[in-house]
Design an enzyme around this catalytic site. Structure first.
Site, PDB file in Angstrom:
ATOM      1  N   HIS A  65     -40.135  33.287   3.412  1.00 26.05           N
ATOM      2  CA  HIS A  65     -40.494  33.320   4.830  1.00 26.05           C
ATOM      3  C   HIS A  65     -39.594  32.379   5.616  1.00 26.05           C
ATOM      4  O   HIS A  65     -39.040  31.426   5.071  1.00 26.05           O
ATOM      5  CB  HIS A  65     -41.959  32.919   5.040  1.00 26.05           C
ATOM      6  CG  HIS A  65     -42.284  31.538   4.568  1.00 26.05           C
ATOM      7  ND1 HIS A  65     -42.533  31.249   3.248  1.00 26.05           N
ATOM      8  CD2 HIS A  65     -42.393  30.358   5.223  1.00 26.05           C
ATOM      9  CE1 HIS A  65     -42.787  29.961   3.109  1.00 26.05           C
ATOM     10  NE2 HIS A  65     -42.696  29.391   4.302  1.00 26.05           N
ATOM     11  N   CYS A 177     -46.816  21.670   6.093  1.00 26.56           N
ATOM     12  CA  CYS A 177     -45.506  21.899   5.485  1.00 26.56           C
ATOM     13  C   CYS A 177     -44.468  21.964   6.595  1.00 26.56           C
ATOM     14  O   CYS A 177     -44.822  22.057   7.773  1.00 26.56           O
ATOM     15  CB  CYS A 177     -45.494  23.180   4.642  1.00 26.56           C
ATOM     16  SG  CYS A 177     -45.611  24.710   5.594  1.00 26.56           S
TER      17      CYS A 177
END
Length: 659
Positions: A65, A177
């Site tokens: 991603h 993250c």
């Protein structure tokens, strides 16, 4: 709002054998659907994200991603691989592959949908249904949430004998993250599932890219322990003071949730707590906590400095490129042009060059204040921003430059932390962070910078500038060697960041010497991934299949000055790879300094070569270092022999053997 995934974006028989091929296959469906505008550009962004951290998850899931300017609309493509594809997960290859594409400026609603999907991937019923699905349209509907999978009933702890229910252990957690799209929410779901299985009540705050909703203070107050699973700083840490804290990376939250919960229980049983100094969020040792709980001073100092540098770099990039473009259009004399506010002719190239130069110069004016402000912010949070910026502005006023900004930021952060330790009456607490602390800290920093340390730092800054400008011959070459070794030793680690920070700091007050340092640092930083890419091309049999895939991505990463592209190779075979790339980096750094190459941009790789002084010699320096590193790593790997020569090329050949 267009659908996130449709039947055309589902491949239930994904034939790709590598993660790069899988990404290309699924991205091709996105291009055909009009969701991605540039296939190769998007795949480069996917590869860059993959180089930061593998995206394979336990349970046979791969989630490549990224956010990319080549994405027209938030999109998800799904592929099911019969043979499995290696995405770096500890438990083996992934058979379910989800390619998530988010635009660089995706709105919160779409990111919320992506986050919801990421959390559902941790549900065995959901993934099991996808493995059994035979209709692409039905698979797309499931992923969109139109069919809700049945969940295991693990929500409540079992009652004790006699009908009484024990008071459950309570945990609050924060997950985050770097991209805030997938790992943040998967860690949250994994922790929640492990907590349900153990009868633990767990509430999670996901600090993702779509923002975050703060946990209720009452929930935090009732918690017995805290878990932070994060790869970026946890925001507003002071809320969790007085609790035992388990502090770890987001991957651990995904892969080892039960261990983290067990550690939280152990810390709570031992009476460990963490306290925080004011709003800074820096943990201090509390009752029962280990003396080193707050982290080594050197590590924290580097974190503070890197915080300032990371916020400064965009100003350097924008300002440096604009100034370099202005020189390319109007020549170096354009720096002395009149203000475009008073004189601007639409049809004159010189006017446009002057405009670019003056915008870039304005951006450069923020470098030192931003550096100082965000060093202070990294130490003591928002109350330190004002004294940090004030100290940085004073550093410019007294010609203390980059070094003055570093010192001002540290002084501002220290002053705020000292003031925050003073106990005040409850009625004054509301105005402390917005009035009292910025006011007192600004006075303290201003006094120290103007009266005490400013002039010595300015003298040191001028001496350093004169030394850089006077470098020639062997001295310049030696500096180039040292910078090259630092850039290539740990490839993104502390030494690499120190060399890069030195180079970027020189751009705050650019001189011929500092521009040469920036050029040498970027050139050396490009060598490791380029060398590994070339080595996997010329001697494929010396590398595993995974390394060969990483080698193809390393071409793009190296050309883009992303040194971390060589980390997978160094991790697998450090004794051969690291010395090889250090040697090549030293050669490139030395040649760049010897050739007198200059660079005003802090990043960009080969894409800013037209803006480099002596560009052909610069490329020659990079090519020479790449060739040296490639020759060394191929020689060292070949010397040990190839015990698996009979195996198919790239499967097991090249796996390091014990010394």
């Amino acid at each position: 709002m267009s659908e996130l995934i449709t039947a055309e974006l589902v491949d239930l028989d994904l034939s790709a054998e590598t993660k790069d091929a899988a990404a290309r296959s699924l991205a091709g469906r996105m291009v055909a659907a009009g969701r991605v505008t540039d296939l190769d550009g998007f795949l480069a962004d996917v590869a860059a994200r993959e180089a930061q951290m593998p995206t394979g998850l336990d349970g046979g899931i791969g989630i490549p991603h990224c956010r990319s300017e080549h994405v027209a609309a938030p999109t998800l493509a799904f592929g099911r691989s019969p043979g499995g594809i290696d995405f770096g997960a500890a438990d083996g290859p992934a058979d379910l592959v989800f390619l998530i594409a988010a635009p660089a400026g995706a709105d919160d609603d779409h990111l919320t949908i992506l986050s919801s999907l990421a959390r559902r991937l941790m549900d065995p019923a959901f993934t099991g249904a996808l493995r059994a699905e035979t209709d692409p349209a039905a698979a797309a509907a499931r992923i969109r949430g139109e069919e809700v999978p049945v969940r295991d009933q693990l929500d409540a702890p079992a009652p004790e004998p006699g009908g009484a229910t024990a008071e459950p252990f309570r945990i609050v957690a924060v997950t985050s993250c770097p991209t805030g799209i997938a790992h943040t929410y998967m860690a949250a779901e994994s922790l929640e599932a492990a907590a349900r299985a153990q009868g633990v009540v767990l509430d999670v705050e996901t600090q993702g890219s779509a923002g975050f909703q703060r946990l209720d203070p009452a929930v935090i107050a009732a918690a017995d322990a805290v878990i932070w699973a994060h790869d970026v700083d946890v925001r507003e840490k002071t809320r969790f003071g007085g609790k035992p804290v388990v502090d770890t990376g987001v991957k651990a939250g995904i892969n080892r949730p039960a261990e983290l919960i067990a550690e939280a229980r152990r810390k709570a049983a031992q009476g460990e707590v963490s306290t925080f100094s004011g709003e800074s969020g820096e943990p201090r040792a509390g009752a029962g906590s280990s003396p080193g709980a707050a982290g080594h001073l050197g590590v924290r100092l580097r974190t503070y400095l890197m915080s300032g540098v990371s916020y400064m770099v965009p100003f350097v990039a924008a300002g440096g490129l604009l100034i370099a473009l202005s020189f390319a259009i109007g020549g170096y004399e354009i720096a002395g042009a009149k203000s475009v506010a008073d004189h601007f002719v639409w049809g004159e190239a010189a006017s446009w060059a002057a405009l670019l130069n003056q915008i870039g110069t304005a951006a450069f004016g923020f470098l030192v204040p931003v550096l100082a402000g965000y060093i202070a912010y990294g130490m003591a949070d928002r109350p330190a921003l004002v004294p940090g910026f004030v100290g940085g502005a004073i550093a410019l006023t007294i010609d203390a430059g980059f070094l003055g900004g570093l010192v001002a930021g540290l002084l501002a952060g220290a002053a705020v932390m000292a003031i925050q330790r003073v106990k005040v009456h409850p009625t004054l607490r509301g105005i402390m962070p917005v009035l009292v602390i910025p006011l007192l800290a600004s006075v303290a920093v201003g006094f120290l910078m103007f009266i005490v340390v400013g002039k010595p730092i300015a003298s040191l800054q001028n001496a350093l500038t004169d030394w850089l400008n006077g470098l020639s011959g062997s001295n310049a070459v030696i500096l180039g060697v040292v910078l090259g070794l630092m850039m290539c030793f740990d490839m993104g680690g502390p030494l690499n960041k120190v060399a890069y920070a030195l180079a970027v700091g020189g751009l705050a007050d650019p001189t011929p010497g500092s521009l040469k340092v920036m050029a040498a640092v970027m050139a050396a930083g490009m060598v490791p991934p380029l060398a590994m890419a070339l080595a996997t091309t010329v001697r494929r049999k010396l590398f595993t299949r995974t390394e060969q895939e990483n080698g193809r991505a390393a071409w793009v990463l190296g050309a883009s000055f992303i040194t971390e592209g060589a980390i997978p190779f160094a991790a697998a075979d450090p004794l051969r790879v690291i010395p090889s790339v250090m040697a090549g980096g030293a050669v490139t750094g030395a040649l760049s300094m010897a050739f007198g190459c200059t660079l005003r941009a802090p990043h960009g790789g080969v894409f800013v070569v037209p803006l480099i002084g002596e560009p052909f010699l610069y490329l020659l320096a990079i090519a020479a270092g790449t060739a040296v590193s490639t020759a060394l790593v191929v020689t060292l790997k070949g010397v040990r022999g190839n015990p698996d020569a009979s195996a198919p090329a790239g499967e097991e050949a090249g796996v390091p053997v014990a010394a």
